[in-house]
Design an enzyme around this catalytic site. Sequence first.
Site, mmCIF file in Angstrom:
data_model
loop_
_atom_site.group_PDB
_atom_site.id
_atom_site.type_symbol
_atom_site.label_atom_id
_atom_site.label_comp_id
_atom_site.label_asym_id
_atom_site.label_seq_id
_atom_site.Cartn_x
_atom_site.Cartn_y
_atom_site.Cartn_z
ATOM 1 N N GLU A 78 12.569 -41.654 8.881
ATOM 2 C CA GLU A 78 13.155 -41.221 10.174
ATOM 3 C C GLU A 78 12.905 -39.726 10.392
ATOM 4 O O GLU A 78 12.592 -39.287 11.507
ATOM 5 C CB GLU A 78 14.651 -41.530 10.158
ATOM 6 C CG GLU A 78 15.477 -40.967 11.305
ATOM 7 C CD GLU A 78 15.366 -41.770 12.589
ATOM 8 O OE1 GLU A 78 14.228 -42.112 12.978
ATOM 9 O OE2 GLU A 78 16.412 -42.015 13.212
ATOM 10 N N THR A 115 13.368 -37.997 21.447
ATOM 11 C CA THR A 115 14.638 -37.498 20.895
ATOM 12 C C THR A 115 14.647 -35.975 20.809
ATOM 13 O O THR A 115 15.662 -35.341 21.121
ATOM 14 C CB THR A 115 14.859 -38.108 19.491
ATOM 15 O OG1 THR A 115 14.882 -39.529 19.631
ATOM 16 C CG2 THR A 115 16.157 -37.650 18.871
#
Length: 313
Positions: free
Chosen positions: A132, A184
């Site tokens: 991630e 993001t």
Amino acid sequence: MLNTSAEAFAPATVANLGVGFDILGLALCEPGDVVRVEWLDEPGARILTITGDGGKLPHAAEKNTACVAANSVLKLLGSDAGIGIHIEKHLPLASGLGSSAASAVAGAVAVNALLGEPLDFAGLLPACLDGEAAVSGYHADNVGPCLFGGITLVTGVEAGQIHNLPIPKNLYLALVTPDVEVPTVMARSVLPQQVSLKAMVAQTAAVAQLIHALYTEDLEAMAAAMENDSVVEPARAHLMPMLYEVRLAAKRAGALGMVISGAGPTLCAVCSGESNARQVAAAMQAVYEEAGISSMGQFTPVAKTGARVLNIK
Ligand code: HSE
């Protein structure tokens, strides 16, 4: 006899749940990414094929979340195995559904399965977080629910800091993803660096109310608490097309509340029961359709379990 391949599924997730920025998340039953791994001669993991991403995902080992997670599993185990990775993307990219986390988690779980499952899911957490981190930072509000399932409170990046919360009966979610990418990193760059004491107190109270509502299975209080976000949603609202119009339509169709899913642009409505969630998803999509924006709609309960091995051959 040595296995020749292993395949794993990891689900989409909704991070934040509105007010719980970076500390709350939940797993969806569908959609999810599927990663299949096989042995290669050369040590280390590398990407062989990616489908469903429209050619957008990187194949470079250090940039692909599934590959970073796979290499991290090998490193954790001190293994010099060679692993080839096939990724089937089912999650839209940069959509607020935890796409990078799902690939990382599926990659780590698949490699672990091929190696004979030497690690449990808690042991795989650091590798999933490494994956991630290659794209959106070292945080577990998507990886936590993706790996472990359910509704999770994430107070840190250790497995012991990820806590399962109760899933209220009748909780269904209606989710609509407009065809707009919101990376993001960009959605984080618009956030305030400081908040007032008043906002801090309100936000803390809302998170506490949300957790209380989960324990008392009070869907209305849960939805109200989720929406009571005076810090993150106002800063990001301009990145989400038709946010307020979609919220209005969702509520007119019977939703109890609606928030941005993760960093957006997916919007997530809290509903009571499946048939209501179906109507709400349709009403949300109709707003985008009228505005000429294509979108993907779905309705689902929270998934009690997260990632899973699909097969080992
Ligand atoms: N909590 C994160 C955010 C989720 O809202 O930025 C996206 O990774």
